[in-house]
Design an enzyme around this catalytic site. Structure first.
Site, mmCIF file in Angstrom:
data_model
loop_
_atom_site.group_PDB
_atom_site.id
_atom_site.type_symbol
_atom_site.label_atom_id
_atom_site.label_comp_id
_atom_site.label_asym_id
_atom_site.label_seq_id
_atom_site.Cartn_x
_atom_site.Cartn_y
_atom_site.Cartn_z
ATOM 1 N N GLY A 304 0.806 -1.215 0.000
ATOM 2 C CA GLY A 304 0.000 0.000 0.000
ATOM 3 C C GLY A 304 0.838 1.264 0.000
ATOM 4 C CB SER A 305 -0.013 4.608 1.349
ATOM 5 O OG SER A 305 -1.252 4.695 0.682
ATOM 6 C CB VAL A 306 4.674 1.620 3.054
ATOM 7 C CG1 VAL A 306 6.169 1.630 3.368
ATOM 8 C CG2 VAL A 306 3.872 1.534 4.350
ATOM 9 C CG PHE A 307 5.676 1.409 -3.642
ATOM 10 C CD1 PHE A 307 6.828 0.634 -3.614
ATOM 11 C CD2 PHE A 307 5.335 2.028 -4.836
ATOM 12 C CE1 PHE A 307 7.616 0.477 -4.744
ATOM 13 C CE2 PHE A 307 6.109 1.870 -5.975
ATOM 14 C CZ PHE A 307 7.265 1.091 -5.924
ATOM 15 C CE LYS A 308 -0.295 6.753 -1.626
ATOM 16 N NZ LYS A 308 -1.436 7.260 -0.831
#
Length: 585
Positions: A304-308
């Site tokens: 999820g958004s950790v990859f941002k």
């Protein structure tokens, strides 16, 4: 006629005698240590028939924490009693007085036992050094006070340490040139499997007492303490774990109801694992069940958004982070109105703090237009893909891996996905095919905190001989490949801190912790449904203290409903636990 019959009979007798003689030669000379298809050691079996023995240590190598404390076992001073005591007069009253136990219990325990045993009353009786000396000074045959190694029923960091088992076929396949007993324990998973060849036993430590045909003692023959002659073995594997932090982390995982998921805590300076928790637990009834034996912290997960964080790094380097530029964060990544998250118009910094999907979907597409491989390159620069665990040359191993069952992670699965705008946008927010292990995510946070420097993650620092000297050392080592620039790392540090200090940031819950935290949240859709409800992976990954980074921490709760399994309290309590631990030092 009768002569012919006599000759035939003599021939039959002679042939039978020669067959028996041949069989005897085979048994005595050629198959004494490996008899029949069951590979029975006849020498050991014959000794067992005329002796009674108490195994104190099976001889396999041990795992210690970074301070030298045992992880998987504990030593206890116990009273050992042999069953032949029932057939002789012995001073049970005096022994009972020393150990402060009823004489009748000692007598009853001996009467019902067929093998040597450690006396229980009803729990194992733990002796002091003074009691041990007094008992052994009595010199009663069959009565001994010794230290015995007890494997823990539940081993801390169980999936990282791994389990052992007996497997005759696997022993022969794995070690064809070694003369090992079929009952030898070998590593099945985790570090037990990775370091198995170093941990193999030289022999058991045991008390042996010779007995007669009726099981009584052969007087004049003292008890023998049998110990492997090699003073260097068994070895100790010195892990980087801190047993106190590990136990506290496991307590918190259970308190916060983590059914599937866990935690990784790294020492940033040495890039070493201080604690690693994986759930579900290893089953005591079925330890080889893959549901429990699998280390979830080493398996790829939808992040999820950790990859941002990866998209932000590339956007910084390619100057897509202009502070004056704004994004419509009331829209989804496909441009449609987002009725769930109506964030309004946000700039790059606020988009990261509030985890705006539209912003990072757009940035991912722009990066793909510049170079379809760019996103993967930055994921690799941040050590998010590819194995991050320590590997290198050790003894005759050219490519030894400490965590051999570690997954490698990925961004795209197929070439055409790199140029498909929908897939690229989904990948930009850590969905679609984006995968990483929690260990790799922790490594990414450590890379950012160190200013961009990539290093292998260690779970073991040394292999020590029995006498304490170092057999092999696993020194800190860089990860191969390109790194992000120090400037990029500095900008990422600021973004990760903004997540916590921004009044609308997804990590604002951590603003009052005893350490200043920087980090990134993530809630990933898994594509798995429970009663028509989408299940999610919930993450928080970060490091602390912000101005003097020492620890990288990742917590993750896998396959939970959107309204359940919040991960923030787990992360916060672990930060507090580290703070409390340091206050005691």
């Amino acid at each position: 006629m009768w002569r012919k019959r006599v000759l035939v009979w003599l021939f039959i007798c002679f042939s039978g005698f020669m067959l028996l003689l041949g069989r005897l030669v085979q048994v005595q000379l050629f198959a004494a240590e490996n008899f029949s298809k069951h590979h029975i050691n006849l020498l050991e079996a014959s000794v067992q028939q005329r002796s009674q023995e108490m195994v104190l240590d099976h001889g396999r190598g041990n795992f210690h924490d970074r301070n030298g404390r045992p992880i998987a076992y504990e030593k206890k001073a116990v009273l050992i009693l042999f069953p032949f005591l029932e057939k002789m007069e012995w001073d049970a009253e005096r022994v009972a007085k020393i150990v402060d136990a009823p004489r009748t219990e000692l007598i009853a325990a001996v009467a019902k036992s067929k093998q040597p045993f450690a006396f229980r009353s009803p729990e194992p009786l733990i002796l002091t050094n003074h009691q041990m000396d007094r008992i052994n000074s009595l010199k009663i045959p069959g009565v001994f006070a010794v230290e015995q190694k007890y494997p823990l029923e539940k081993v801390p960091a169980g999936q990282l340490i791994g389990i052992t088992g007996e497997n005759t076929a696997e022993i022969r396949q794995r070690y064809p040139g070694k003369d090992l007993s079929p009952q030898t324990l070998i590593g099945v998973s985790g570090l037990e499997a990775s370091f198995d060849e170093f941990l193999l036993p030289e022999g058991k430590s045991k008390l042996v007492f010779h007995v007669d045909g009726d099981g009584g003692p052969l007087f004049g023959i003292n008890v023998k303490y049998v110990d492997p002659a090699n003073p260097f073995y068994p070895v100790n594997i010195k892990t980087t774990l801190d047993i106190e932090l590990q136990k506290r982390a496991e307590e918190l995982a259970d308190q916060h109801g983590i059914i599937k998921g866990g935690l990784v805590l790294l020492d940033i300076e040495t890039n070493s694992v201080l604690a690693m928790v994986s759930r579900p637990n290893i089953s005591q009834q079925d330890p080889y069940n893959q549901n429990g034996i699998t280390n979830m912290m080493l398996k790829e997960q939808i992040m999820g958004s950790v990859f941002k964080t990866v998209i932000a790094a590339a956007a910084i380097d390619y100057e897509l982070d202009n502070p004056s530029r704004t994004f419509d964060c009331s829209r989804k990544i496909n441009g449609e109105p987002d009725t769930t998250y109506e964030h309004g118009t946000l700039n790059f910094i606020d988009s990261f703090a509030r985890s705006c999907n539209y912003t990072f979907g757009e940035l991912a597409k722009e990066l793909s237009d510049i170079d379809p491989n760019l996103i993967e390159e930055y994921a690799e620069k941040l050590s998010l893909t590819g194995p991050v665990g320590w590997q290198g040359s050790v003894y005759h191993f050219d490519d030894f891996k400490q965590m051999a069952d570690e997954d490698i992670g990925r961004v795209f699965r197929k070439d055409q996905e790199r140029t498909d705008k929908n897939f690229v946008a989904l990948s930009g927010i850590g969905q679609h095919e984006v995968r990483a292990t929690p260990l790799a995510v922790a490594s990414m946070m450590a890379v950012i905190a160190r200013g961009g420097q990539k290093e292998m993650v260690r779970a073991v620092s040394e292999i020590e001989y029995k006498n304490g000297t170092v057999m092999a050392e696993f020194a800190q080592a860089p990860l191969k490949g390109e790194e992000i620039a120090p400037y990029t790392a500095m900008k990422l540090q600021q973004l990760l801190r903004e997540v916590v200090i921004n009044e609308n940031g997804t990590g604002r819950w951590f603003n009052d912790l005893p350490y200043e935290v920087a980090g990134k949240s993530g809630t990933a859709e898994t594509g798995i449904f429970d009663h028509e409800q989408q299940l999610h992976n919930k993450w928080f990954a970060g490091y602390f203290p912000y101005h003097d980074p020492k620890y990288a921490l990742v917590t993750v709760n896998l396959d939970v409903r959107s309204d359940q399994g919040g991960i923030n309290p787990f992360f916060a309590d672990m930060v507090k636990a580290v703070h409390d631990y340091n206050l005691k030092q």
